[in-house]
Scaffold this motif. Sequence first.
Motif, short mmCIF file in Angstrom:
data_model
loop_
_atom_site.label_atom_id
_atom_site.label_comp_id
_atom_site.label_asym_id
_atom_site.label_seq_id
_atom_site.Cartn_x
_atom_site.Cartn_y
_atom_site.Cartn_z
N GLU A 1 24.44 -32.54 -0.22
CA GLU A 1 23.81 -31.23 -0.27
C GLU A 1 22.52 -31.27 -1.09
OE1 GLU A 1 24.48 -28.12 1.08
OE2 GLU A 1 25.89 -29.18 2.40
N ASP A 2 22.52 -32.03 -2.17
CA ASP A 2 21.30 -32.15 -2.99
C ASP A 2 20.20 -32.88 -2.22
OD1 ASP A 2 22.63 -30.88 -5.02
OD2 ASP A 2 23.01 -32.70 -6.20
N LEU A 3 20.57 -33.91 -1.49
CA LEU A 3 19.58 -34.64 -0.69
C LEU A 3 18.95 -33.74 0.37
CD1 LEU A 3 21.51 -38.00 -0.15
CD2 LEU A 3 19.44 -37.72 -1.51
N LEU A 4 19.78 -32.98 1.05
CA LEU A 4 19.26 -32.10 2.10
C LEU A 4 18.44 -30.96 1.51
CD1 LEU A 4 22.37 -31.99 4.48
CD2 LEU A 4 20.27 -33.33 4.75
N ASP A 5 18.88 -30.42 0.39
CA ASP A 5 18.09 -29.38 -0.27
C ASP A 5 16.70 -29.89 -0.65
OD1 ASP A 5 20.12 -27.53 -0.08
OD2 ASP A 5 20.83 -27.80 -2.14
N ARG A 6 16.64 -31.14 -1.07
CA ARG A 6 15.38 -31.71 -1.52
C ARG A 6 14.48 -32.12 -0.34
NH1 ARG A 6 14.00 -34.86 -5.89
NH2 ARG A 6 15.22 -33.31 -7.05
N PHE A 7 15.05 -32.83 0.64
CA PHE A 7 14.22 -33.47 1.65
C PHE A 7 14.23 -32.79 3.02
CE2 PHE A 7 15.47 -36.85 -1.37
CZ PHE A 7 14.20 -37.14 -1.87
N ALA A 8 15.16 -31.88 3.26
CA ALA A 8 15.20 -31.19 4.54
C ALA A 8 15.68 -29.75 4.36
CB ALA A 8 16.10 -31.93 5.52
N PRO A 9 15.05 -29.00 3.47
CA PRO A 9 15.54 -27.65 3.17
C PRO A 9 15.47 -26.68 4.34
CG PRO A 9 13.38 -27.99 2.20
CD PRO A 9 13.83 -29.33 2.71
N ASP A 10 14.57 -26.93 5.29
CA ASP A 10 14.40 -26.02 6.42
C ASP A 10 15.13 -26.48 7.68
OD1 ASP A 10 12.73 -28.20 6.55
OD2 ASP A 10 11.12 -27.15 7.60
N VAL A 11 15.84 -27.61 7.62
CA VAL A 11 16.62 -28.07 8.78
C VAL A 11 17.97 -27.35 8.77
CG1 VAL A 11 17.73 -30.06 9.89
CG2 VAL A 11 15.48 -30.32 8.82
N PRO A 12 18.33 -26.72 9.89
CA PRO A 12 19.60 -25.96 9.93
C PRO A 12 20.81 -26.83 9.62
CG PRO A 12 18.24 -25.46 11.85
CD PRO A 12 17.59 -26.63 11.16
N ARG A 13 21.78 -26.24 8.91
CA ARG A 13 23.05 -26.89 8.62
C ARG A 13 24.19 -26.03 9.15
NH1 ARG A 13 22.14 -28.10 2.25
NH2 ARG A 13 19.88 -28.03 2.57
N ALA A 14 25.05 -26.64 9.96
CA ALA A 14 26.17 -25.90 10.53
C ALA A 14 27.31 -25.73 9.53
CB ALA A 14 26.68 -26.60 11.79
N ARG A 15 27.33 -26.59 8.51
CA ARG A 15 28.37 -26.51 7.48
C ARG A 15 27.88 -27.21 6.24
NH1 ARG A 15 30.94 -31.38 6.94
NH2 ARG A 15 30.86 -32.84 8.71
N ARG A 16 28.64 -27.13 5.19
CA ARG A 16 28.32 -27.81 3.94
C ARG A 16 29.00 -29.17 3.92
NH1 ARG A 16 25.78 -25.07 0.19
NH2 ARG A 16 26.52 -26.43 -1.48
N PHE A 17 28.47 -30.06 3.07
CA PHE A 17 28.98 -31.42 2.97
C PHE A 17 29.54 -31.66 1.58
CE2 PHE A 17 25.62 -31.28 6.11
CZ PHE A 17 26.26 -31.85 7.21
N VAL A 18 30.65 -32.38 1.55
CA VAL A 18 31.37 -32.62 0.31
C VAL A 18 30.89 -33.92 -0.33
CG1 VAL A 18 33.63 -32.99 -0.74
CG2 VAL A 18 33.38 -31.38 1.18
N ASP A 19 30.45 -33.84 -1.55
CA ASP A 19 30.04 -35.02 -2.33
C ASP A 19 29.04 -35.86 -1.52
OD1 ASP A 19 30.08 -36.53 -4.69
OD2 ASP A 19 31.71 -37.80 -3.99
N ARG A 20 29.34 -37.14 -1.25
CA ARG A 20 28.43 -38.03 -0.52
C ARG A 20 28.81 -38.14 0.96
NH1 ARG A 20 29.77 -42.76 -2.26
NH2 ARG A 20 28.26 -43.73 -0.85
N GLU A 21 29.41 -37.14 1.52
CA GLU A 21 29.77 -37.14 2.93
C GLU A 21 28.53 -37.32 3.80
OE1 GLU A 21 31.76 -34.14 6.28
OE2 GLU A 21 31.47 -33.48 4.21
#
Length: 291
Positions: free
Chosen positions: A242-262
Amino acid sequence: MSELNGRRVLVTGAAGRIGLVTVEHLNELGAKVTALSNVEHPDLKADRVLIGDTRSETDVARALQGVEYVVHLAALPHPSAGSPYDVYTTNVVSTFNVLAQAGALGIDRAVIASSINATGVPFNPHEIRPAYFPWDEKAPSDVADWYSLSKQNDENTARMAWRRWGIDVVSFRFPHVNSAEALQRMSDHMRENPGIGLREAWTYLDTRDAAYAVELALTAPLSGAHTFFVAAGTTNAPYATEDLLDRFAPDVPRARRFVDREVPIDLTAIRTVLGFQARHELDLPTLPLEP
């Protein structure tokens, strides 16, 4: 006892990174392996070792003698592995030649190496990213290089071969596949530069798990032409997904959240159809992603 015990399996690209480990794994399962390679390799041990070219009708016909299953891994594995012409033609002609001859012989099952690059994202010269997360096999492609185009057309060839001859084909969209030691080194690099992993969704796969996936694809009760993303269930970066996506792809849609390093790839298809679960994953801490 494995279903492959005593069965004749052709492995092309047998001296390659995935090929060597796959041949070794099939040997351990009791398969009679015909290994086809364009180069000799001291570690390549099989019931039958042939040196030849997968673009050659004669070489492939010789390799297919008595074969019941096919694992086609031969390819030039990168856009820079040759000229654009050589990379594209080598890959698509090899796959067509192997599948067409196998299908015409009545061989029931083949596994081929596609790539995550069939999506066109990793090597694209434009500023693109996966269309959404978790990334899946239905996501749109955007191809702008010859290697990715070759992998996309390999998947098309698999579908054609199934429709034409009825040969069941599994195409694996492999991410970066390597030994545990090499993957650890890549992870160390990803720790310092995590943004470089975005275009491949921080995916990886141990060569032993690639060979295991091949085993499952050869023996699973399925029919048709199937394309699967295959990857470890965790990322190769020591940060929360989640931190990686928030940082590098904040505007890319997410269908769900990811747990830890999933890993942010949908592995439902390969887990459901083949029962695949990676058995060799990186043991990394989950660190805070610093500014």
